[in-house]
Design an enzyme around this catalytic site. Structure first.
Site, short mmCIF file in Angstrom:
data_model
loop_
_atom_site.label_atom_id
_atom_site.label_comp_id
_atom_site.label_asym_id
_atom_site.label_seq_id
_atom_site.Cartn_x
_atom_site.Cartn_y
_atom_site.Cartn_z
N ASP A 29 0.82 -1.22 0.00
CA ASP A 29 0.00 0.00 0.00
C ASP A 29 0.85 1.26 0.00
OD1 ASP A 29 0.96 -0.39 2.59
OD2 ASP A 29 -0.99 -0.78 3.45
N ASN A 65 -7.45 -2.58 14.15
CA ASN A 65 -8.86 -2.84 13.82
C ASN A 65 -9.00 -4.07 12.92
OD1 ASN A 65 -7.94 -1.95 11.36
ND2 ASN A 65 -9.34 -0.21 11.18
N GLU A 96 -9.67 -1.77 5.19
CA GLU A 96 -10.33 -1.48 6.46
C GLU A 96 -11.55 -2.39 6.65
OE1 GLU A 96 -8.66 0.16 8.37
OE2 GLU A 96 -8.05 2.15 7.68
#
Ligand code: GLP
Length: 256
Positions: free
Chosen positions: A78, A147, A154
């Site tokens: 990324d 997370n 995400e």
């Protein structure tokens, strides 16, 4: 070396290693094994704190002639949108500083998405195309977001996703603000390999350490397989090694 290892199921191994040097050596052994079998291997690489020890160990092994990157091709997971390669917080800069400029990987064999392309969807499409051309990745190194994100996928990202532009979660912006002078300076978007791109790798090595990762590790390895916990998709891959320190492994039942 005192390393505890569990073959949790035929597809998943978990190693728990306390000492950071041994941790890095164990991870580097996995990379060396892949490169010994295939000197022109394709490596999927990650940024963040988790792989830094591994990269240091790979540099040391390169300098002592134990590993050769001359035929290796790399794909990074990324990149932040808006940060040019010379920005100290760009992932390109991170990779140059922490690995590439110290080893003999050829610049033309290094792939990292550009976060400054004016046409970001085109950038993502081109990156997916490069992966299709040179892939599959032989060994994908992964860190884990608090997370449960992998790359910058995400919670909620479809498992079928390919390289795409993402809006970063508030918790990610918060967590990554430690690297910037203020939270406001953290980019709000990134280009990331998709979950399907990551899962296409022949082998995956997930690195996580510290108490702040214990919940995410528990959810990823022993929770429901759901896009709400992107790393939980790894339960459906057929060749995963998870390398943890005792703090990150604290909640796992599979190793008790
Ligand atoms: C960033 C990266 C992820 C990485 C995560 C964990 O958000 N995009 O690829 O896995 O950080 O970072 P760390 O290893 O510093 O905990």
């Amino acid at each position: 070396m005192v390393i505890k290892q569990w073959q949790v199921n035929p597809s998943l191994r978990v190693a728990v290693i306390d000492d950071s040097q041994e941790y890095a050596q164990f991870a580097a052994d996995c990379v060396c094994r892949v490169l010994q079998a295939k000197p022109a291997a394709v490596l999927g690489l990650a940024t963040g704190s988790s792989p830094i020890g591994l990269y240091k160990e790979l540099i040391a092994r390169y300098k002592s002639g134990r590993i050769d990157f001359s035929q290796v091709r790399t794909f990074n997971l990324d990149e932040y949108v808006g940060l040019p390669p010379e920005h100290p917080q760009s992932y390109r800069y991170f990779m140059e500083e922490n690995l590439f400029r110290h080893v003999n990987v050829k610049p033309e064999n290094i792939h990292i998405p550009s976060g400054t392309n004016t046409d970001l969807s085109k950038e993502a499409e081109n990156y997916a195309q490069l992966l299709a051309t040179y892939g599959p990745v032989d060994l994908q190194v992964l860190g884990l977001g608090g997370n449960g994100h992998i790359g910058f996928n995400e919670p909620g990202t479809p498992f079928s996703s390919r390289t795409h532009v993402v809006q970063l979660a508030e918790s990610t912006i918060e967590a990554n603000s430690r690297f910037f002078t203020s939270k406001e300076q953290v980019p709000r978007q990134a280009v990331t390999m998709g979950v399907a791109d990551i899962m296409a790798a022949r082998e995956i090595m997930l690195l996580a350490s510290g108490e702040q990762k214990e919940q995410a590790i528990k959810a990823a390895l022993e929770g429901e397989v759901t896009p709400q916990v992107p790393a939980s998709v790894l339960q459906t891959h057929n060749n995963v090694t998870v390398i943890l320190d005792p703090a990150a492994a604290a909640l796992l039942d599979c190793i008790k």
